[in-house]
Write an enzyme that holds these catalytic residues in place. Structure first.
Site, short mmCIF file in Angstrom:
data_model
loop_
_atom_site.label_atom_id
_atom_site.label_comp_id
_atom_site.label_asym_id
_atom_site.label_seq_id
_atom_site.Cartn_x
_atom_site.Cartn_y
_atom_site.Cartn_z
N ASN A 13 30.62 71.78 19.73
CA ASN A 13 31.50 70.89 18.96
C ASN A 13 31.12 69.42 19.07
OD1 ASN A 13 32.24 70.62 21.60
ND2 ASN A 13 34.43 70.65 21.23
N CYS A 14 29.95 69.13 19.64
CA CYS A 14 29.49 67.75 19.81
C CYS A 14 28.81 67.27 18.52
CB CYS A 14 28.53 67.68 20.99
SG CYS A 14 27.67 66.11 21.16
#
Length: 118
Positions: A13-14
């Site tokens: 999710n970065c």
């Protein structure tokens, strides 16, 4: 970018990791993604990364995890306790960490992109 395969260590999710993966894919660079929370062998990797780039580069001092640390922990994170702290808190690792096989690159900035283009 050159043709050799790379391993990108990061978080799914970065946003920065997503940007790096997209750019590497667009450059037809063979890239294996490894999630540092669930898939990476941090006991083996973190000491090697620290040896290659040092805690000043590897520790993400802009993360919410960093801000929640005590002053003593912050001091240790940039010294002898860096490996233990990073293994216990993978979100403290600056992302992405890219292993080209020849070098370790940290972050997704112009320096990393230029190094990958060699």
């Amino acid at each position: 970018m050159s043709a050799g395969p790379v391993t990108l260590y990061g978080l799914k999710n970065c946003d920065t990791c997503k940007k790096a993966l997209k750019a590497l894919d667009a450059a037809d660079r063979e890239t294996a993604f490894v999630d540092i929370r669930s898939e990476a062998d941090l006991d083996r990797l973190v000491p090697a990364w620290l040896k290659a780039v040092g805690p000043e580069t590897l520790v993400n001092r802009r993360s919410t995890t960093w801000r929640s640390l005590s002053e003593a922990e912050k001091s240790g994170a940039l010294g002898d306790e860096a490996a233990d702290l990073l293994k216990a808190n993978p979100t403290l690792i600056k992302r992405p960490v890219i292993d080209t096989g020849a070098e370790i690159l940290v972050g997704w900035d112009s320096g990393t992109q230029q190094a990958l283009a060699r």
